[in-house]
Motif scaffolding. Structure first.
Motif, PDB file in Angstrom:
ATOM      1  N   MET A   1       0.020  -9.772   7.251  1.00 42.09           N
ATOM      2  CA  MET A   1      -0.787  -8.611   6.973  1.00 42.09           C
ATOM      3  C   MET A   1      -1.713  -8.292   8.135  1.00 42.09           C
ATOM      4  O   MET A   1      -1.947  -7.142   8.446  1.00 42.09           O
ATOM      5  CB  MET A   1      -1.600  -8.825   5.708  1.00 42.09           C
ATOM      6  CG  MET A   1      -2.411  -7.603   5.319  1.00 42.09           C
ATOM      7  SD  MET A   1      -3.034  -7.719   3.671  1.00 42.09           S
ATOM      8  CE  MET A   1      -4.747  -7.989   4.016  1.00 42.09           C
ATOM      9  N   TYR A  35      -6.057  -1.427   2.146  1.00 43.09           N
ATOM     10  CA  TYR A  35      -5.390  -2.626   1.666  1.00 43.09           C
ATOM     11  C   TYR A  35      -6.215  -3.238   0.546  1.00 43.09           C
ATOM     12  O   TYR A  35      -7.420  -3.369   0.662  1.00 43.09           O
ATOM     13  CB  TYR A  35      -5.273  -3.674   2.787  1.00 43.09           C
ATOM     14  CG  TYR A  35      -4.353  -3.265   3.894  1.00 43.09           C
ATOM     15  CD1 TYR A  35      -3.010  -3.601   3.854  1.00 43.09           C
ATOM     16  CD2 TYR A  35      -4.825  -2.541   4.971  1.00 43.09           C
ATOM     17  CE1 TYR A  35      -2.159  -3.219   4.883  1.00 43.09           C
ATOM     18  CE2 TYR A  35      -3.982  -2.157   5.994  1.00 43.09           C
ATOM     19  CZ  TYR A  35      -2.646  -2.499   5.941  1.00 43.09           C
ATOM     20  OH  TYR A  35      -1.812  -2.116   6.947  1.00 43.09           O
ATOM     21  N   THR A  36      -5.546  -3.607  -0.538  1.00 42.12           N
ATOM     22  CA  THR A  36      -6.152  -4.463  -1.560  1.00 42.12           C
ATOM     23  C   THR A  36      -5.224  -5.660  -1.666  1.00 42.12           C
ATOM     24  O   THR A  36      -5.287  -6.545  -0.856  1.00 42.12           O
ATOM     25  CB  THR A  36      -6.348  -3.719  -2.898  1.00 42.12           C
ATOM     26  OG1 THR A  36      -5.136  -3.111  -3.279  1.00 42.12           O
ATOM     27  CG2 THR A  36      -7.442  -2.667  -2.775  1.00 42.12           C
ATOM     28  N   ASP A  37      -4.323  -5.647  -2.630  1.00 40.83           N
ATOM     29  CA  ASP A  37      -3.304  -6.698  -2.693  1.00 40.83           C
ATOM     30  C   ASP A  37      -2.067  -6.306  -1.887  1.00 40.83           C
ATOM     31  O   ASP A  37      -1.256  -7.133  -1.532  1.00 40.83           O
ATOM     32  CB  ASP A  37      -2.931  -6.999  -4.142  1.00 40.83           C
ATOM     33  CG  ASP A  37      -2.502  -5.761  -4.915  1.00 40.83           C
ATOM     34  OD1 ASP A  37      -2.841  -4.647  -4.461  1.00 40.83           O
ATOM     35  OD2 ASP A  37      -1.866  -5.901  -5.953  1.00 40.83           O
ATOM     36  N   LYS A  38      -1.914  -5.021  -1.600  1.00 34.97           N
ATOM     37  CA  LYS A  38      -0.846  -4.516  -0.745  1.00 34.97           C
ATOM     38  C   LYS A  38      -1.352  -3.257  -0.047  1.00 34.97           C
ATOM     39  O   LYS A  38      -2.475  -2.832  -0.266  1.00 34.97           O
ATOM     40  CB  LYS A  38       0.425  -4.242  -1.542  1.00 34.97           C
ATOM     41  CG  LYS A  38       0.274  -3.215  -2.633  1.00 34.97           C
ATOM     42  CD  LYS A  38       1.582  -3.014  -3.374  1.00 34.97           C
ATOM     43  CE  LYS A  38       1.432  -1.904  -4.405  1.00 34.97           C
ATOM     44  NZ  LYS A  38       2.691  -1.587  -5.039  1.00 34.97           N
ATOM     45  N   ARG A  39      -0.535  -2.669   0.780  1.00 38.31           N
ATOM     46  CA  ARG A  39      -0.942  -1.485   1.537  1.00 38.31           C
ATOM     47  C   ARG A  39      -0.778  -0.235   0.673  1.00 38.31           C
ATOM     48  O   ARG A  39       0.265  -0.035   0.041  1.00 38.31           O
ATOM     49  CB  ARG A  39      -0.091  -1.353   2.791  1.00 38.31           C
ATOM     50  CG  ARG A  39      -0.468  -0.161   3.639  1.00 38.31           C
ATOM     51  CD  ARG A  39       0.358  -0.151   4.912  1.00 38.31           C
ATOM     52  NE  ARG A  39      -0.091   0.879   5.791  1.00 38.31           N
ATOM     53  CZ  ARG A  39       0.543   2.027   5.985  1.00 38.31           C
ATOM     54  NH1 ARG A  39       1.675   2.258   5.352  1.00 38.31           N
ATOM     55  NH2 ARG A  39       0.067   2.915   6.816  1.00 38.31           N
ATOM     56  N   TYR A  40      -1.796   0.592   0.671  1.00 35.88           N
ATOM     57  CA  TYR A  40      -1.771   1.867  -0.037  1.00 35.88           C
ATOM     58  C   TYR A  40      -2.074   2.976   0.958  1.00 35.88           C
ATOM     59  O   TYR A  40      -2.783   2.755   1.939  1.00 35.88           O
ATOM     60  CB  TYR A  40      -2.818   1.914  -1.148  1.00 35.88           C
ATOM     61  CG  TYR A  40      -2.572   0.948  -2.264  1.00 35.88           C
ATOM     62  CD1 TYR A  40      -1.738   1.281  -3.317  1.00 35.88           C
ATOM     63  CD2 TYR A  40      -3.179  -0.294  -2.265  1.00 35.88           C
ATOM     64  CE1 TYR A  40      -1.516   0.392  -4.352  1.00 35.88           C
ATOM     65  CE2 TYR A  40      -2.961  -1.191  -3.297  1.00 35.88           C
ATOM     66  CZ  TYR A  40      -2.132  -0.842  -4.333  1.00 35.88           C
ATOM     67  OH  TYR A  40      -1.914  -1.727  -5.345  1.00 35.88           O
ATOM     68  N   CYS A  65     -11.771   2.937  -3.430  1.00 37.37           N
ATOM     69  CA  CYS A  65     -10.729   1.920  -3.575  1.00 37.37           C
ATOM     70  C   CYS A  65     -11.120   0.569  -3.004  1.00 37.37           C
ATOM     71  O   CYS A  65     -10.784  -0.457  -3.574  1.00 37.37           O
ATOM     72  CB  CYS A  65      -9.437   2.404  -2.935  1.00 37.37           C
ATOM     73  SG  CYS A  65      -8.702   3.778  -3.834  1.00 37.37           S
ATOM     74  N   VAL A  66     -11.790   0.552  -1.863  1.00 40.87           N
ATOM     75  CA  VAL A  66     -12.112  -0.736  -1.231  1.00 40.87           C
ATOM     76  C   VAL A  66     -13.583  -0.889  -0.879  1.00 40.87           C
ATOM     77  O   VAL A  66     -13.978  -1.899  -0.306  1.00 40.87           O
ATOM     78  CB  VAL A  66     -11.249  -0.984   0.038  1.00 40.87           C
ATOM     79  CG1 VAL A  66      -9.809  -1.159  -0.326  1.00 40.87           C
ATOM     80  CG2 VAL A  66     -11.443   0.087   1.065  1.00 40.87           C
TER      81      VAL A  66
END
Length: 90
Positions: A1, A35-40, A65-66
């Motif tokens: 990542m 990014y959180t658990d995956k890329r958005y 979101c983040v």
């Protein structure tokens, strides 16, 4: 990542983290990624709202979101993004 993040940093020359100005099907859009658990990612078109509002919505989406807080205003961000695409007309 971390290689993806480094690639984003290397390719983003505007100085506005996670925001990019692109042209899609002849229309300008502001792309935002996070990014959180995956890329958005999502896009905000410049045409219906205008450039400042599109950048504001993109910055707000990433903050929600983040929790990312930008130290520049949407107008300053637009000026920086616009420099990366000299033929950009909003």
């Amino acid at each position: 990542m971390s290689s993806n993040i480094n690639e984003l940093r290397r390719n983003n020359t505007s100085g506005v983290p996670a925001l990019r100005l692109t042209k899609r099907r002849g229309h300008l859009v502001v792309d935002v990624t996070w990014y959180t658990d995956k890329r958005y990612s999502t896009s905000f078109p410049v045409k219906p709202w205008g450039p400042i509002e599109a950048v504001t919505r993109a910055m707000r989406k990433r903050r929600l979101c983040v929790g990312a807080v930008y130290d520049i205003s949407p107008r300053q961000a637009w000026e920086r993004l616009k420099r990366t695409m000299p033929d950009a007309r909003a």
